[in-house]
Design a protein around this motif. Structure first.
Motif, mmCIF file in Angstrom:
data_model
loop_
_atom_site.group_PDB
_atom_site.id
_atom_site.type_symbol
_atom_site.label_atom_id
_atom_site.label_comp_id
_atom_site.label_asym_id
_atom_site.label_seq_id
_atom_site.Cartn_x
_atom_site.Cartn_y
_atom_site.Cartn_z
ATOM 1 N N ALA A 1 -31.208 -6.837 -24.020
ATOM 2 C CA ALA A 1 -32.406 -6.829 -25.068
ATOM 3 C C ALA A 1 -32.429 -5.462 -25.811
ATOM 4 C CB ALA A 1 -33.045 -7.145 -24.042
ATOM 5 N N ALA A 2 -32.027 -5.832 -27.221
ATOM 6 C CA ALA A 2 -32.846 -5.025 -28.350
ATOM 7 C C ALA A 2 -34.354 -5.031 -28.422
ATOM 8 C CB ALA A 2 -32.107 -4.691 -29.245
ATOM 9 N N ALA A 3 -34.941 -4.115 -29.810
ATOM 10 C CA ALA A 3 -36.083 -4.083 -30.170
ATOM 11 C C ALA A 3 -37.187 -3.023 -30.905
ATOM 12 C CB ALA A 3 -37.339 -4.426 -29.318
ATOM 13 N N LEU A 4 -37.177 -3.706 -31.934
ATOM 14 C CA LEU A 4 -37.680 -2.948 -33.011
ATOM 15 C C LEU A 4 -39.278 -2.576 -32.631
ATOM 16 C CD1 LEU A 4 -36.205 -4.023 -36.482
ATOM 17 C CD2 LEU A 4 -35.552 -2.340 -35.606
ATOM 18 N N LEU A 5 -39.511 -1.599 -32.829
ATOM 19 C CA LEU A 5 -41.068 -0.979 -32.301
ATOM 20 C C LEU A 5 -41.631 -0.549 -33.423
ATOM 21 C CD1 LEU A 5 -43.293 -0.329 -30.659
ATOM 22 C CD2 LEU A 5 -42.099 2.576 -30.542
ATOM 23 N N PHE A 6 -43.131 -1.180 -34.035
ATOM 24 C CA PHE A 6 -43.367 -1.250 -34.873
ATOM 25 C C PHE A 6 -45.241 -0.186 -34.335
ATOM 26 C CE2 PHE A 6 -40.612 -4.233 -36.642
ATOM 27 C CZ PHE A 6 -40.367 -3.516 -37.492
ATOM 28 N N ALA A 7 -45.940 0.504 -34.755
ATOM 29 C CA ALA A 7 -47.192 1.118 -34.036
ATOM 30 C C ALA A 7 -47.333 2.042 -35.118
ATOM 31 C CB ALA A 7 -46.659 2.178 -32.526
ATOM 32 N N VAL A 8 -48.968 0.962 -35.327
ATOM 33 C CA VAL A 8 -49.706 1.574 -36.356
ATOM 34 C C VAL A 8 -51.287 1.676 -35.559
ATOM 35 C CG1 VAL A 8 -48.357 -0.030 -38.299
ATOM 36 C CG2 VAL A 8 -50.140 -0.876 -37.103
ATOM 37 N N ASP A 9 -51.621 2.986 -36.866
ATOM 38 C CA ASP A 9 -53.320 3.018 -35.815
ATOM 39 C C ASP A 9 -54.380 1.056 -36.268
ATOM 40 O OD1 ASP A 9 -56.428 3.477 -37.358
ATOM 41 O OD2 ASP A 9 -55.849 4.308 -36.018
ATOM 42 N N LYS A 10 -54.794 0.792 -35.170
ATOM 43 C CA LYS A 10 -55.537 -0.321 -35.423
ATOM 44 C C LYS A 10 -56.164 -0.520 -36.800
ATOM 45 C CE LYS A 10 -57.163 1.491 -30.886
ATOM 46 N NZ LYS A 10 -58.422 0.832 -30.084
ATOM 47 N N ARG A 11 -56.377 0.295 -37.626
ATOM 48 C CA ARG A 11 -57.613 -0.039 -38.771
ATOM 49 C C ARG A 11 -56.350 -0.694 -39.559
ATOM 50 N NH1 ARG A 11 -60.147 5.406 -39.364
ATOM 51 N NH2 ARG A 11 -58.313 5.817 -38.327
ATOM 52 N N ARG A 12 -54.609 -0.559 -39.597
ATOM 53 C CA ARG A 12 -53.803 -0.508 -40.425
ATOM 54 C C ARG A 12 -52.668 -2.203 -40.293
ATOM 55 N NH1 ARG A 12 -51.165 3.996 -43.179
ATOM 56 N NH2 ARG A 12 -50.963 2.182 -44.891
ATOM 57 N N GLU A 13 -53.122 -2.348 -38.913
ATOM 58 C CA GLU A 13 -52.590 -3.208 -38.398
ATOM 59 C C GLU A 13 -52.675 -4.497 -39.413
ATOM 60 O OE1 GLU A 13 -51.645 -5.471 -34.407
ATOM 61 O OE2 GLU A 13 -53.628 -5.502 -35.099
ATOM 62 N N ALA A 14 -53.014 -5.181 -39.911
ATOM 63 C CA ALA A 14 -52.989 -6.616 -40.721
ATOM 64 C C ALA A 14 -52.477 -5.820 -41.989
ATOM 65 C CB ALA A 14 -54.634 -6.408 -41.207
ATOM 66 N N GLU A 15 -52.044 -4.815 -42.437
ATOM 67 C CA GLU A 15 -51.531 -4.135 -43.593
ATOM 68 C C GLU A 15 -49.976 -4.665 -43.132
ATOM 69 O OE1 GLU A 15 -51.449 -0.405 -46.228
ATOM 70 O OE2 GLU A 15 -52.371 -0.407 -44.453
#
Length: 234
Positions: free
Chosen positions: A25-39
């Motif tokens: 099982a593979a994955a792509l991780l996208f982590a951002v500041d909470k204020r930029r999640e909608a972006e």
């Protein structure tokens, strides 16, 4: 964007994947500041706007005369088509409506659904992408574990954590062996973002699409996310 070739190697991964594909099982991780999640979600939706977005969503009502509202009634601009729906009644009595839909990822209501999925920690619905050759009806079978988890959450059983983890493991194993990828929110502690999980071929397919677009966020490696207490919202 960070590629994780085997999610079971993550220290935070508590779910025992089941079956022959458990170790791939593979994955792509996208982590951002909470204020930029909608972006971030807008960027993903734009990059994958030509792909087939699918969802499964649950809603509840206690009165048969006013049944639960379907996802189309709650978020009409988001829905392209309702593939299937079901109405369930528990002993409680609580009426539960389940909707399986294809989505318009450009809708501003996508982020509202995303936040609902996070708050439900995998018990209120899920979001995915279908590969070009995926049979969409498979989505209803692959997400049936979410219904089971939802019903357990409504029950009076207190010692269900181990069973809940097993259901999650079976659910994620089914996804990793299928023609779909699953978009799972991070839990906001401390990072916002997503873990997009599936089999290696499907994750590679999605990465090839995303690689055509400039990633406008700082790169955050997996250990930086999870060493600070971050989790997936499951």
């Amino acid at each position: 964007m960070h590629l994780i070739e085997d999610v079971t190697e993550l220290e935070i991964w508590p779910f025992g994947l089941i079956g022959a594909d458990a170790d791939i099982a593979a994955a792509l991780l996208f982590a951002v500041d909470k204020r930029r999640e909608a972006e971030l979600l807008t960027w993903l939706a734009h990059a994958c706007r030509n792909e087939r977005w699918v969802s499964m969503s649950l809603s509840h009502a206690k009165n048969e005369s006013t049944p639960p509202r379907g996802l189309y009634d709650r978020r009409p601009s988001l829905i392209r088509d309702t593939m299937s729906h079901s109405l369930l009644r528990s002993v409680s009595p609580v009426w539960t409506r389940v909707d399986w839909c294809t989505l318009d990822p450009t809708s501003p209501e996508l982020f509202d659904l995303w936040q609902t999925i996070r708050r439900g920690k995998g018990r209120s619905g899920c979001l995915g992408l279908a590969a070009p050759d995926a049979f969409l009806n498979d989505w209803t079978a692959l997400t049936s574990g979410v219904i089971w988890r939802n019903m357990l959450a409504l029950s009076r059983q207190k010692s269900i954590e181990s069973l809940d983890d097993q259901i999650i493991g079976a659910h994620l194993s089914g996804i990793s062996a299928s023609d779909f990828v699953l978009l799972v929110p991070l839990d906001l502690h401390p990072w916002a973002g997503a873990l997009i999980l599936g089999g290696p071929e499907r994750v590679a397919w999605l990465k090839s699409i995303l690689d055509e677009y400039e990633y406008p966020f700082p790169a955050v490696p997996a250990d930086a996310v999870f060493s600070r207490g971050g989790r997936v919202a499951l």
